[in-house]
Design a protein around this motif. Structure first.
Motif, PDB file in Angstrom:
ATOM      1  N   ARG A 164       0.827  -1.209   0.000  1.00 51.33           N
ATOM      2  CA  ARG A 164       0.000   0.000   0.000  1.00 51.33           C
ATOM      3  C   ARG A 164       0.862   1.260   0.000  1.00 51.33           C
ATOM      4  O   ARG A 164       2.040   1.229   0.361  1.00 51.33           O
ATOM      5  CB  ARG A 164      -0.927   0.018   1.224  1.00 51.33           C
ATOM      6  CG  ARG A 164      -0.231   0.297   2.551  1.00 51.33           C
ATOM      7  CD  ARG A 164      -1.236   0.536   3.674  1.00 51.33           C
ATOM      8  NE  ARG A 164      -0.560   0.802   4.951  1.00 51.33           N
ATOM      9  CZ  ARG A 164      -0.264   2.011   5.399  1.00 51.33           C
ATOM     10  NH1 ARG A 164      -0.548   3.073   4.703  1.00 51.33           N
ATOM     11  NH2 ARG A 164       0.338   2.157   6.584  1.00 51.33           N
ATOM     12  N   THR A 173      -1.164   7.097   3.740  1.00 54.38           N
ATOM     13  CA  THR A 173      -2.322   7.996   3.799  1.00 54.38           C
ATOM     14  C   THR A 173      -1.794   9.427   3.834  1.00 54.38           C
ATOM     15  O   THR A 173      -0.596   9.676   4.025  1.00 54.38           O
ATOM     16  CB  THR A 173      -3.160   7.765   5.067  1.00 54.38           C
ATOM     17  OG1 THR A 173      -2.374   8.173   6.200  1.00 54.38           O
ATOM     18  CG2 THR A 173      -3.572   6.315   5.221  1.00 54.38           C
ATOM     19  N   LYS A 181      -2.221  11.620   6.115  1.00 53.62           N
ATOM     20  CA  LYS A 181      -1.657  11.968   7.431  1.00 53.62           C
ATOM     21  C   LYS A 181      -0.251  11.409   7.589  1.00 53.62           C
ATOM     22  O   LYS A 181       0.640  12.060   8.147  1.00 53.62           O
ATOM     23  CB  LYS A 181      -2.548  11.411   8.545  1.00 53.62           C
ATOM     24  CG  LYS A 181      -3.479  12.444   9.109  1.00 53.62           C
ATOM     25  CD  LYS A 181      -4.102  11.972  10.419  1.00 53.62           C
ATOM     26  CE  LYS A 181      -4.953  13.089  11.003  1.00 53.62           C
ATOM     27  NZ  LYS A 181      -5.776  12.646  12.107  1.00 53.62           N
ATOM     28  N   GLU A 182      -0.055  10.156   7.141  1.00 53.89           N
ATOM     29  CA  GLU A 182       1.272   9.530   7.258  1.00 53.89           C
ATOM     30  C   GLU A 182       2.306  10.312   6.460  1.00 53.89           C
ATOM     31  O   GLU A 182       3.421  10.559   6.920  1.00 53.89           O
ATOM     32  CB  GLU A 182       1.216   8.077   6.760  1.00 53.89           C
ATOM     33  CG  GLU A 182       0.466   7.138   7.691  1.00 53.89           C
ATOM     34  CD  GLU A 182       0.199   5.775   7.071  1.00 53.89           C
ATOM     35  OE1 GLU A 182       0.015   4.818   7.838  1.00 53.89           O
ATOM     36  OE2 GLU A 182       0.155   5.645   5.827  1.00 53.89           O
ATOM     37  N   ARG A 195      -4.442  17.100  -3.425  1.00 51.43           N
ATOM     38  CA  ARG A 195      -5.176  15.832  -3.519  1.00 51.43           C
ATOM     39  C   ARG A 195      -5.857  15.781  -4.885  1.00 51.43           C
ATOM     40  O   ARG A 195      -6.655  16.662  -5.219  1.00 51.43           O
ATOM     41  CB  ARG A 195      -6.242  15.737  -2.416  1.00 51.43           C
ATOM     42  CG  ARG A 195      -5.709  16.060  -1.022  1.00 51.43           C
ATOM     43  CD  ARG A 195      -5.018  14.887  -0.352  1.00 51.43           C
ATOM     44  NE  ARG A 195      -4.216  15.358   0.783  1.00 51.43           N
ATOM     45  CZ  ARG A 195      -4.727  15.752   1.947  1.00 51.43           C
ATOM     46  NH1 ARG A 195      -6.039  15.717   2.143  1.00 51.43           N
ATOM     47  NH2 ARG A 195      -3.921  16.159   2.919  1.00 51.43           N
ATOM     48  N   GLN A 255     -13.593  12.079   0.709  1.00 47.60           N
ATOM     49  CA  GLN A 255     -12.505  11.255   1.293  1.00 47.60           C
ATOM     50  C   GLN A 255     -11.146  11.931   1.109  1.00 47.60           C
ATOM     51  O   GLN A 255     -10.279  11.841   1.954  1.00 47.60           O
ATOM     52  CB  GLN A 255     -12.448   9.911   0.580  1.00 47.60           C
ATOM     53  CG  GLN A 255     -13.440   8.904   1.084  1.00 47.60           C
ATOM     54  CD  GLN A 255     -13.185   7.552   0.430  1.00 47.60           C
ATOM     55  OE1 GLN A 255     -12.732   7.476  -0.696  1.00 47.60           O
ATOM     56  NE2 GLN A 255     -13.467   6.506   1.148  1.00 47.60           N
ATOM     57  N   ASP A 291      -8.675  11.503   8.661  1.00 43.54           N
ATOM     58  CA  ASP A 291      -7.533  11.325   7.769  1.00 43.54           C
ATOM     59  C   ASP A 291      -8.084  11.438   6.353  1.00 43.54           C
ATOM     60  O   ASP A 291      -9.291  11.502   6.143  1.00 43.54           O
ATOM     61  CB  ASP A 291      -6.888   9.941   7.995  1.00 43.54           C
ATOM     62  CG  ASP A 291      -5.460   9.875   7.456  1.00 43.54           C
ATOM     63  OD1 ASP A 291      -5.041  10.833   6.767  1.00 43.54           O
ATOM     64  OD2 ASP A 291      -4.763   8.888   7.730  1.00 43.54           O
ATOM     65  N   VAL A 311      -7.528  10.365   1.946  1.00 42.35           N
ATOM     66  CA  VAL A 311      -6.975   9.366   1.030  1.00 42.35           C
ATOM     67  C   VAL A 311      -6.202  10.076  -0.072  1.00 42.35           C
ATOM     68  O   VAL A 311      -6.698  11.019  -0.670  1.00 42.35           O
ATOM     69  CB  VAL A 311      -8.128   8.549   0.401  1.00 42.35           C
ATOM     70  CG1 VAL A 311      -7.605   7.580  -0.642  1.00 42.35           C
ATOM     71  CG2 VAL A 311      -8.897   7.815   1.485  1.00 42.35           C
TER      72      VAL A 311
END
Ligand code: CLF
Ligand code: SF4
Length: 514
Positions: free
Chosen positions: A281, A284, A286-287, A416, A437, A501, A503
């Motif tokens: 994966r 995200t 936030k990560e 995004r 999202q 969070d 995507v």
């Protein structure tokens, strides 16, 4: 399109600028006096101020294009499959047609005559720009440096062959080189690189990563010594190199890298990559932001990368490549003496003037909220076509830019990608869910215009749809909103939005090519 209206610059209307408020001095780190910001030497500022990748501010005004003259690669990365080709998809390694050096030069001159925002030509694949003897790359740059000397030349490489070319690049007046560095420890590298081809031999396992690492570090040191600005791209791969990228950041900083660009892994089984097929994966939102925040110290962090195609054309985040296919360029009347220079120069003068005004107005807006220091930052999503303005309709946005706002200012922290909400005049309710999202960590979304239905859904999701700043500047509007928001929080009329969070869209479609 209101990036600074080209119509106005070239005589078809009025340029839309905000009057400069009275302000004393510049308090932002991106201060754009002609000498540049206080933390940057004037000669460095001169090199980066119009480069859309090396300057976040420049990316609102200037365009880049890639010419796909480098099909071969000398290593294999587990996130790459150059055989997969989708004309509608935007991500590195994807390209619709490969070019010879002659075709590439003709294409650049055609684009330069049509798009005055063009300031940089890069070679970023679809393979490695320096693999296979770098013949087409060097030929392309040699001709362009003669025919269009006002356009900067830029190069991206995995670094394996770089030490053999630094002198040649210096001789071609190349100021910007990107190296993709995903590890400084071969133990980590062996999970990213199955093999490399070096010194007439194929290497695998940990030995392959050891050689790659040594060549990358040597190349980076040679760039520093040659006075070429090095940007480091790193792909964040959760569970493999996410924590390790802090070490990468430290090592490249110690070797004089100018900028670090940490990008999310793009991985999808449909792409046929090793990581896609094994279900690795990506991070995200936030990560990714948390890692970028940790790495941001005295080294600059790039957060506006759009992970471009190897044949991208236009402002970052847009792709006008389909207007300049090899077939179309062959039919164009191309001025082989670098036509369009006057238009480009006029555009640059206008941008310079606009940026100077902006720095004053941003400083004044920050002064208005400075007393709120200590309040928590908020995230705001913005629909924009460029020019640092809120100038896109909600339904037409292909991406939202994300700003973090507090009493110190409004800072661009990412973007995004989203599917268009409005196709053919009507809203797509399924698409709306994916947009929510994508911006779910934001308190508000700033748009030039928005309809009643999407507004209601956004409100239900706790995101404030805001169109009262339509066509105004982003940062000043964000600071004004922040002041209101903080006042409402203090009075108890609204509650704080926390914990969501978002995507990061993988391999999103960014253009509709024929
Ligand atoms: Fe191209 Fe790269 Fe030069 Fe920019 S892109 S070679 S430095 S001109 Fe820019 Fe695109 Fe990100 Fe690259 S947004 S993928 S960082
Ligand atoms: Fe693909 Fe670039 Fe890696 Fe080569 S260096 S395998 S082109 S991502």
């Amino acid at each position: 399109m209101n990036v600074i209206s080209l119509d106005s610059i070239f005589g078809l209307g009025e340029m839309k600028s905000q009057p400069a408020p009275e302000a004393s001095g510049c308090t932002t780190s991106s201060c754009g006096s002609s000498d540049g910001p206080s933390d940057m030497a004037p000669e460095v500022w001169e090199k980066v101020k119009n480069h859309p990748c090396y300057s976040e501010e420049a990316h609102h005004y200037y365009a880049r294009m890639h010419v796909a003259v480098a099909p071969a690669c000398n290593i294999q990365c587990n996130y790459c499959n150059r055989k997969y080709d989708c004309a509608n998809e935007s991500r590195p390694g994807v390209v619709s047609e490969k070019l010879t050096a002659e075709q590439a030069v003709r294409k650049v001159l055609a684009v330069a005559a049509e798009i005055p925002q063009l300031s940089v030509v890069g070679i970023a694949g679809p393979g490695d720009s320096l693999a296979a003897g770098a013949k087409q790359t060097i030929q392309t740059f040699e001709q362009l440096s003669q025919l269009a000397p006002d356009i900067k030349l830029c190069l991206s490489t995995n670094g394996l062959a770089l030490p053999g070319y630094v002198d040649r690049l210096k001789g071609l007046n190349i100021d910007h080189v990107t190296i993709t560095i995903n590890m400084v420890d071969p133990e980590v590298g062996q999970h990213i690189y199955p093999w490399i081809f070096h010194d007439h031999k194929r290497w695998t396992g940990i030995e392959a990563s050891r050689i790659l690492h040594e060549r990358q570090m040597l190349g980076l040191e040679m760039l520093r010594d040659a006075g070429i600005l090095a940007k480091i791209n790193s792909v964040m791969i959760p569970g493999i190199n996410d924590e390790h990228l802090l070490d990468v950041n430290r090592e490249v900083k110690a070797r004089g890298a100018f900028l670090h660009n940490i990008m999310p892994l793009i991985s999808d089984a449909a792409h046929g990559t090793h990581f896609g097929l094994t279900g690795q994966r990506g991070p995200t939102a936030k990560e990714l932001k948390a890692l970028q925040d940790k790495c941001e110290g005295d080294m600059k962090l790039m957060r506006h990368c759009r992970q471009c195609r190897a044949d991208a054309v236009g402002l970052l985040g847009e792709d006008r490549g389909d207007e300049f296919t090899a077939e179309k360029v062959m039919q164009m009347d191309v001025d082989l003496d670098g036509g369009g220079f006057t238009k480009r120069e006029t555009y640059r003068e206008h941008v310079e003037a606009e940026r100077a005004l902006r720095h004053e107005s941003k400083a004044a807006a920050i002064a208005e909220v400075a007393h709120m220091a200590g309040e928590k930052p908020i995230l705001i999503a913005v629909a924009t076509k460029g020019g640092e303005r809120i100038n896109e309709h909600f339904g037409h946005a292909k991406e939202f830019q994300i700003y973090e706002v507090n009493a110190k200012g409004a800072k661009f922290v990412g973007h995004r990608r989203v599917d268009l909400y409005c196709e053919g005049g009507s809203g797509d309710e399924d698409g709306l869910g994916t947009i929510i999202q994508a911006i779910n960590d934001c308190v508000a979304v700033f748009v030039a215009k928005i309809g009643g239905c999407p507004s209601k859904s956004l409100e239900e999701a706790g995101i404030d749809p805001v169109d009262r700043f339509a066509f105004e500047y982003i940062e000043e509007s964000a600071l004004a909103y922040y002041a209101d928001y903080s006042a409402q929080l203090s009075s108890g009329s609204i509650v704080e939005k926390i914990g969501a969070d978002a995507v990061i869209r993988q391999g999103a479609y960014t253009s509709k090519r024929a």
